[in-house]
Scaffold this active site. Structure first.
Site, mmCIF file in Angstrom:
data_model
loop_
_atom_site.group_PDB
_atom_site.id
_atom_site.type_symbol
_atom_site.label_atom_id
_atom_site.label_comp_id
_atom_site.label_asym_id
_atom_site.label_seq_id
_atom_site.Cartn_x
_atom_site.Cartn_y
_atom_site.Cartn_z
ATOM 1 N N TRP A 12 12.395 -12.561 -9.946
ATOM 2 C CA TRP A 12 12.580 -12.520 -11.399
ATOM 3 C C TRP A 12 11.511 -13.355 -12.097
ATOM 4 O O TRP A 12 11.039 -12.991 -13.184
ATOM 5 C CB TRP A 12 13.966 -13.054 -11.760
ATOM 6 C CG TRP A 12 14.195 -13.168 -13.241
ATOM 7 C CD1 TRP A 12 14.634 -12.195 -14.085
ATOM 8 C CD2 TRP A 12 13.985 -14.328 -14.063
ATOM 9 N NE1 TRP A 12 14.719 -12.665 -15.374
ATOM 10 C CE2 TRP A 12 14.328 -13.971 -15.386
ATOM 11 C CE3 TRP A 12 13.550 -15.626 -13.806
ATOM 12 C CZ2 TRP A 12 14.243 -14.880 -16.444
ATOM 13 C CZ3 TRP A 12 13.465 -16.524 -14.859
ATOM 14 C CH2 TRP A 12 13.806 -16.150 -16.152
ATOM 15 N N HIS A 13 11.105 -14.451 -11.465
ATOM 16 C CA HIS A 13 10.152 -15.348 -12.111
ATOM 17 C C HIS A 13 8.764 -14.741 -12.221
ATOM 18 O O HIS A 13 7.990 -15.129 -13.098
ATOM 19 C CB HIS A 13 10.072 -16.674 -11.346
ATOM 20 C CG HIS A 13 11.160 -17.630 -11.696
ATOM 21 N ND1 HIS A 13 12.403 -17.594 -11.119
ATOM 22 C CD2 HIS A 13 11.209 -18.654 -12.599
ATOM 23 C CE1 HIS A 13 13.161 -18.547 -11.626
ATOM 24 N NE2 HIS A 13 12.466 -19.206 -12.525
ATOM 25 N N GLY A 14 8.410 -13.811 -11.349
ATOM 26 C CA GLY A 14 7.092 -13.232 -11.462
ATOM 27 C C GLY A 14 6.793 -12.214 -10.384
ATOM 28 O O GLY A 14 7.382 -12.244 -9.297
ATOM 29 N N PHE A 44 7.326 -15.024 -18.153
ATOM 30 C CA PHE A 44 8.370 -14.444 -17.328
ATOM 31 C C PHE A 44 9.320 -13.580 -18.156
ATOM 32 O O PHE A 44 10.196 -12.960 -17.599
ATOM 33 C CB PHE A 44 9.169 -15.549 -16.623
ATOM 34 C CG PHE A 44 8.287 -16.470 -15.806
ATOM 35 C CD1 PHE A 44 7.298 -15.959 -15.000
ATOM 36 C CD2 PHE A 44 8.451 -17.850 -15.880
ATOM 37 C CE1 PHE A 44 6.485 -16.799 -14.268
ATOM 38 C CE2 PHE A 44 7.656 -18.705 -15.136
ATOM 39 C CZ PHE A 44 6.652 -18.177 -14.339
#
Length: 471
Positions: free
Chosen positions: A319-321, A471
Site C-alpha cells: 500500500w505504501h508504494g 502514497f
C-alpha cells in the site's frame, strides 16, 4: 496546497468566514471547499474522484436490496481497480518484464509514466471501509450525497489521513448545522496546527536535505554513515508525517470536527505490536479490521494466525508504494510481529515474566526495538533492494565508538530527547498546560514570538512536500 503555505492559509480563512456565518449551510460550504482544495491537483483528477465517489454512493444503497447484494463486490472491485491502475500498473508490468522478458507489445514502457492522483490511497481505503461497514451492519448509510462527499473528501485529512470511518465522521457532519464550536476547540486546534508547523518547517524540512545527501551516495557509505543516514530518515519521516496529522487534527478542531489520532510517540515502543498501536494508527486499524480479521485473524490456529499477520503486513507495505522495497519493509515488520507473538509464550516462565515487568527491561527493550525500527526504515527509503542490502551489510560492521563520535550523533540524540519531550507534553496535556501557564505571561509571549520568528525564518528555505503525499 501545502498546509504551511500562504495559499492554504488564505484558502482556509476564506472557508471559515462563510462556515461560521452560515451555520446551517456548513455541509455545503465544506463540500464546495473540498472540491476546490482537491481541484488544485487538476480538474481531471477531481472529476475521477467525484465519479468514483458517486458510483460508490449508488452501490452502497443498491447493495442493501435483497437481490442486489452482489453490488458490494462491484464496489470493492471498482475502487481496487481505480487504485491499482494508477498506482501499480507500471510496477506490475516492470516486474513481469523482469521475470519473463515479455513486453506485451510495448516498445519500452519503462519510459512511460502514470500520474498518481494525490490522496488516492487514502480515499480508496475510506470508500472500501464504508462498503464493508455497511455490509456488516456496522454503519447505516447516509442518504445525503453531500454529506457522503464531505466525509470522503474533507480536505484536512484527504491527502494523507488520518483514514476515517463512516461511523466516526458522518455523525459529526450531520450535527454540524447545530453545533456550537467553542473557543476551547478553536484554541486547541490552533495549538495542534502550530505544533505540526514546527515539526514540518523547523524539523522535517531541515532533516530532509541532510538525509538525502547520505542516501544519494548509499552505495559508498560506511557503517557509521549508514546508521547516521537511517537515524536521520527515521526522525524525518516521523516529524513529517506526524506534522501533517497534527495539522489535520488542528484544522478539524477549529471547525468543530474531531478526527482520529494517528501517532502516539512511536519510537518509545518496546515491541512491534506496540509500535503499530502508535505509528499510523488509523492504517494499522484498517489493516487489522479489514485484512487481518478478514483472513481469519487468530481464530484458526497459530500457524494461520502467523500467516495472516505476515500477509497483512506485506499488503501494508505494498500500500505504501509500488516498489519491492516497500513490500520487503512490510514483510520485515510482519516477521517481527510473528516473532513477538512467539516470544510471548516465554511468559509462562515466572522469572521471565517478572523480568519483563521491570523498568530496566522496558528501557532496554525500547532501545533495542528502536534500532530495529531504524534499520527497517532503510528499505523504506532506499530506491532499490541492492542499496538497502549494501547499507545493511555496512551497518552490521559498524564501530560503535566511531558512531558516537560522529558530528551528527549528538544532534540525533537531541531529536530523541524532543521525542521524549513530546511524549511528556502530549500524554497529559492538562498537566503540561498547567506547567506552561505557571510561566510568567511576558516570558510565554517572548517564547511565542521567538518560535514565530523561527518559523518565518525557515520558511524562506526550500519547501518540501509531505512524504506521504506520494502514497
Amino acid at each position: 496546497m501545502l498546509f504551511h503555505s500562504p495559499n492554504f492559509l488564505i484558502f482556509f480563512i476564506a472557508v471559515l468566514i462563510p462556515y461560521f456565518m452560515y451555520k446551517r449551510s456548513r455541509i455545503a460550504v465544506l463540500a464546495l471547499a473540498n472540491a476546490v482544495f482537491y481541484g488544485f491537483s487538476g480538474f481531471k483528477i477531481l472529476l475521477l474522484f467525484v465519479l468514483v465517489t458517486i458510483a460508490t454512493f449508488c452501490i452502497v444503497h443498491g447493495m442493501r436490496k435483497e437481490n442486489w447484494r452482489w453490488l458490494f463486490w462491484v464496489g470493492i472491485l471498482l475502487n481496487l481497480m481505480n487504485l491499482a491502475f494508477f498506482k501499480y500498473t507500471l510496477f506490475l508490468l516492470n516486474s513481469f518484464q523482469g521475470l519473463t522478458g515479455i513486453r506485451f507489445g510495448f516498445a519500452d514502457y519503462t519510459q512511460f509514466s502514470i500520474v498518481l492522483p494525490i490522496g488516492i490511497s487514502f480515499y480508496t481505503f475510506e470508500l472500501i471501509s464504508y462498503l464493508i461497514d455497511v455490509r456488516r451492519g456496522e454503519t447505516v448509510p447516509t442518504r445525503s450525497f453531500l454529506t457522503f462527499w464531505t466525509f470522503v473528501s474533507m480536505f484536512p485529512h484527504l491527502i494523507a489521513g488520518p483514514i476515517m470511518r463512516g461511523n466516526e465522521l458522518i455523525p459529526q457532519l450531520e450535527l454540524l448545522s447545530e453545533k456550537r464550536v467553542s473557543w476551547m476547540e478553536v484554541k486547541y486546534g490552533l495549538y495542534l496546527f502550530f505544533i505540526g508547523t514546527i515539526k514540518k518547517i523547523i524539523l522535517a524540512d531541515n532533516l530532509a536535505p541532510v538525509a538525502d545527501s547520505f542516501f544519494n551516495k548509499a552505495h559508498a557509505l560506511s557503517g557509521t554513515e549508514s546508521w547516521i543516514a537511517a537515524y536521520l530518515f527515521t526522525f524525518q519521516i516521523y516529524f513529517d508525517f506526524s506534522a501533517y496529522s497534527d495539522m489535520a487534527l488542528g484544522l478539524g478542531y477549529i471547525m468543530g470536527v474531531q478526527l482520529a489520532q494517528n501517532f502516539i510517540t512511536p519510537y518509545l515502543s518496546s515491541n512491534p505490536t506496540e509500535f503499530w498501536k502508535r505509528w499510523h494508527i488509523t492504517l494499522s486499524r484498517w489493516i487489522r479490521d479489514y485484512i487481518y480479521i478478514g483472513l481469519g485473524g487468530n481464530r484458526k490456529g497459530r500457524a494461520r494466525t502467523q500467516f495472516n499477520l505476515l500477509a497483512a503486513m506485506l499488503l501494508s507495505g505494498l500500500w505504501h508504494g509500488a516498489n519491492w522495497t516497500f513490500v520487503l519493509w512490510g514483510g520485515l515488520h510482519g516477521i517481527l510481529l510473528v516473532l513477538h507473538k512467539w516470544s510471548l509464550r516465554l511468559n509462562r516462565w515466572r522469572r521471565i515474566n517478572q523480568l519483563r515487568g521491570t523498568r530496566l527491561y522496558h528501557i532496554l527493550a525500547v532501545a533495542v526495538f528502536f534500532h530495529i525500527t531504524v534499520w527497517t526504515w532503510v528499505f523504506f527509503r532506499a530506491p532499490n533492494f541492492s542499496l538497502g542490502w549494501s547499507m545493511t551489510q555496512e551497518m552490521m560492521k559498524v564501530n560503535v565508538n566511531d558512531l558516537v563520535r560522529h558530528p551528527l550523533f549528538l544532534a540525533i540524540c537531541g531529536l530523541y530527547v524532543l521525542h521524549l519531550a513530546e511524549n511528556w507534553i502530549r500524554s497529559d496535556e492538562s498537566r503540561s498546560g498547567w506547567v506552561w501557564h505557571r510561566v510568567p505571561a511576558p516570558v510565554r509571549g517572548l517564547l511565542y514570538f521567538i518560535l514565530v520568528l523561527t518559523i518565518i525564518y525557515f520558511t524562506k528555505g526550500e519547501t518540501y512536500n509531505f512524504i506521504y503525499f506520494q502514497f
